[in-house]
Design a protein around this motif. Structure first.
Motif, PDB file in Angstrom:
ATOM      1  N   GLN A  62       0.821  -1.206   0.000  1.00  0.00           N
ATOM      2  CA  GLN A  62       0.000   0.000   0.000  1.00  0.00           C
ATOM      3  C   GLN A  62       0.860   1.262   0.000  1.00  0.00           C
ATOM      4  O   GLN A  62       0.559   2.224  -0.719  1.00  0.00           O
ATOM      5  N   ARG A  63       1.939   1.265   0.772  1.00  0.00           N
ATOM      6  CA  ARG A  63       2.856   2.417   0.769  1.00  0.00           C
ATOM      7  C   ARG A  63       3.504   2.575  -0.595  1.00  0.00           C
ATOM      8  O   ARG A  63       3.672   3.693  -1.086  1.00  0.00           O
ATOM      9  N   TYR A  64       3.869   1.465  -1.215  1.00  0.00           N
ATOM     10  CA  TYR A  64       4.496   1.505  -2.534  1.00  0.00           C
ATOM     11  C   TYR A  64       3.553   2.142  -3.545  1.00  0.00           C
ATOM     12  O   TYR A  64       3.951   2.997  -4.344  1.00  0.00           O
ATOM     13  N   ILE A  65       2.273   1.739  -3.550  1.00  0.00           N
ATOM     14  CA  ILE A  65       1.298   2.252  -4.521  1.00  0.00           C
ATOM     15  C   ILE A  65       1.091   3.747  -4.320  1.00  0.00           C
ATOM     16  O   ILE A  65       0.977   4.513  -5.284  1.00  0.00           O
ATOM     17  N   LYS A  66       1.048   4.195  -3.078  1.00  0.00           N
ATOM     18  CA  LYS A  66       0.849   5.616  -2.809  1.00  0.00           C
ATOM     19  C   LYS A  66       2.036   6.455  -3.262  1.00  0.00           C
ATOM     20  O   LYS A  66       1.881   7.605  -3.652  1.00  0.00           O
ATOM     21  N   MET A  67       3.244   5.896  -3.209  1.00  0.00           N
ATOM     22  CA  MET A  67       4.444   6.611  -3.635  1.00  0.00           C
ATOM     23  C   MET A  67       4.649   6.536  -5.137  1.00  0.00           C
ATOM     24  O   MET A  67       5.324   7.381  -5.719  1.00  0.00           O
ATOM     25  N   GLU A  68       4.089   5.508  -5.785  1.00  0.00           N
ATOM     26  CA  GLU A  68       4.270   5.293  -7.223  1.00  0.00           C
ATOM     27  C   GLU A  68       3.240   6.121  -7.975  1.00  0.00           C
ATOM     28  O   GLU A  68       2.057   5.810  -8.017  1.00  0.00           O
ATOM     29  N   THR A  69       3.679   7.210  -8.614  1.00  0.00           N
ATOM     30  CA  THR A  69       2.741   8.128  -9.266  1.00  0.00           C
ATOM     31  C   THR A  69       2.036   7.503 -10.460  1.00  0.00           C
ATOM     32  O   THR A  69       0.933   7.888 -10.809  1.00  0.00           O
ATOM     33  N   CYS A  70       2.672   6.521 -11.122  1.00  0.00           N
ATOM     34  CA  CYS A  70       2.069   5.925 -12.317  1.00  0.00           C
ATOM     35  C   CYS A  70       1.041   4.861 -11.971  1.00  0.00           C
ATOM     36  O   CYS A  70       0.460   4.240 -12.853  1.00  0.00           O
ATOM     37  N   GLU A  71       0.831   4.606 -10.671  1.00  0.00           N
ATOM     38  CA  GLU A  71      -0.127   3.577 -10.260  1.00  0.00           C
ATOM     39  C   GLU A  71      -1.378   4.207  -9.635  1.00  0.00           C
ATOM     40  O   GLU A  71      -1.945   3.700  -8.685  1.00  0.00           O
ATOM     41  N   LYS A  72      -1.831   5.348 -10.183  1.00  0.00           N
ATOM     42  CA  LYS A  72      -2.955   6.053  -9.599  1.00  0.00           C
ATOM     43  C   LYS A  72      -4.269   5.278  -9.742  1.00  0.00           C
ATOM     44  O   LYS A  72      -5.208   5.494  -8.980  1.00  0.00           O
ATOM     45  N   LYS A  73      -4.371   4.404 -10.744  1.00  0.00           N
ATOM     46  CA  LYS A  73      -5.604   3.651 -10.955  1.00  0.00           C
ATOM     47  C   LYS A  73      -5.732   2.470  -9.999  1.00  0.00           C
ATOM     48  O   LYS A  73      -6.781   1.836  -9.934  1.00  0.00           O
TER      49      LYS A  73
END
Length: 309
Positions: free
Chosen positions: A43-54
C-alpha cells in the motif's frame, strides 16, 4: 508471468507487474510470517508510485496478498521467490522504458548544452592559465632555483625545473601524485580478484548493483549511506580502496544496510550474513598482513632514537 494474470479475481486489474513486484519484495524483506506487514508495504508503494494512480491500495489486504503469493508459488514449484522477483524486476524495467516519452524540446536543450561544453571548457582553461603572468616568466635555463620555486608557488601551471639535491644530480620536479609501485599494482590485482570471488558467491546477486527505488521506494529513508558490489569494484579500480581493511569496511557497510532495511531472519538478511562471512574469509590473509605491518611500524616509531635537547 502471463499465467499470473489469468487467475480469476473480482478485481484482476489490481495485480500487475508493479504490484506483483512489490509483493515479492515484501516477502523477501519481511518473510511470510506477517501478511499484514506485507500488505502495508504494498500500500505504501502504490501511494508513492505516481504511475499507479488507478490502483486501489485498499484492495491489498493481508488475505489478498497471501492468496496471490500462494498462487504464484504453485504455478512453478521449481522457482524461488528471489528468481520470480528478478523476472518481475526486468519486466517492470521493460515497461518503464516503453512508457518514457521525451519531449523534443528537452532533446534540443541537451543537444545545445552539449554543443556549448567545448566552448565553456576552453574559456575555463584560458582563465586558469593566466597568460599575463606566463609572459613575464623567463626561460627556465635563465632562472635560479629560488626563482623557479617562486613562480611555481605563484601559479597552478606545472613548470619543469632543475632542483639540486645534496649528493645527487639535478632532476625534474616530482609529480604531485607518484606513480604506483609494483607492490601497489600487485595488491590492486589481488583485491580485484578477491572482489571477483565475492561477486561469484551464490548470495552476491542481490548486492551486485545499487538498490533501485522501484524495488524499494523507502530505501533512502531507512539507509543513510548506500553501498553495493559494483560501487566497490569502481572504488578498487580508481584506487580509492587500496587496502583489505578499506575493502572489508565497504563490504560490512553493504551487509549492514541489508540487515537494517530487511527484517531479521528474512532471506536477504541471511544472505547478507553469509556473504559478509565469506568476504571476511577471503580477505583474512591480507587483513592479518596489514595488521602485522601496522604493528611493525608502531614498534619502529617507539624504538626510533630521539634527539636530546
Amino acid at each position: 508471468l502471463e499465467n499470473w494474470f489469468m487467475e480469476a479475481t473480482h478485481l484482476p486489474s489490481q495485480w500487475n507487474i508493479a504490484t506483483l513486484l512489490a509483493l515479492t519484495h515484501g516477502v523477501l524483506k519481511h518473510g511470510t510470517s506477517s501478511w499484514e506487514t506485507i500488505a502495508n508495504f504494498i500500500q505504501r508503494y502504490i501511494k508513492m508510485e505516481t504511475c499507479e494512480k488507478k490502483i486501489n491500495p485498499n484492495f491489498f489486504t493481508p488475505e489478498q496478498c497471501q492468496r496471490k503469493y500462494t498462487t504464484m508459488m504453485q504455478i512453478d514449484a521449481t522457482q524461488t521467490i528471489l528468481t520470480i522477483s528478478e523476472q518481475l524486476r526486468l519486466k517492470r524495467m521493460e515497461e518503464l522504458r516503453h512508457s518514457i516519452r521525451i519531449d523534443d524540446f528537452v532533446v534540443s536543450y541537451f543537444q545545445q548544452a552539449e554543443a556549448l561544453l567545448p566552448t565553456l571548457s576552453r574559456e575555463k582553461r584560458q582563465r586558469d592559465e593566466k597568460p599575463d603572468l606566463l609572459q613575464s616568466v623567463p626561460h627556465e635555463d635563465e632562472m635560479k632555483d629560488d626563482e623557479v620555486k617562486s613562480v611555481v608557488d605563484a601559479t597552478p601551471i606545472k613548470v619543469k625545473a632543475e632542483v639540486t639535491m645534496e649528493g645527487s644530480p639535478a632532476s625534474q620536479m616530482s609529480p604531485v601524485t607518484p606513480p604506483p609501485t609494483e607492490m601497489m599494482v600487485a595488491k590492486k590485482k589481488q583485491l580485484l580478484q578477491i572482489w571477483k570471488n565475492i561477486s561469484l558467491h551464490k548470495d552476491a546477486e542481490v548486492f551486485a548493483y545499487p538498490v533501485s527505488l522501484e524495488d524499494a521506494p523507502d530505501y533512502d529513508i531507512v539507509v543513510k549511506q548506500r553501498m553495493d558490489l559494483s560501487t566497490i569494484k569502481q572504488k578498487l579500480s580508481l584506487g580509492i580502496i587500496a587496502s583489505a581493511s578499506e575493502f572489508m569496511a565497504d563490504i560490512a557497510l553493504m551487509c549492514k544496510n541489508a540487515q537494517v532495511y530487511n527484517t531479521r531472519g528474512s532471506e536477504i538478511y541471511l544472505m547478507s550474513q553469509r556473504l559478509k562471512k565469506f568476504a571476511q574469509k577471503e580477505l583474512d590473509v591480507l587483513l592479518q598482513s596489514e595488521k602485522g605491518d601496522a604493528t611493525v611500524d608502531t614498534l619502529a616509531l617507539k624504538k626510533a632514537p630521539t634527539k636530546k635537547k
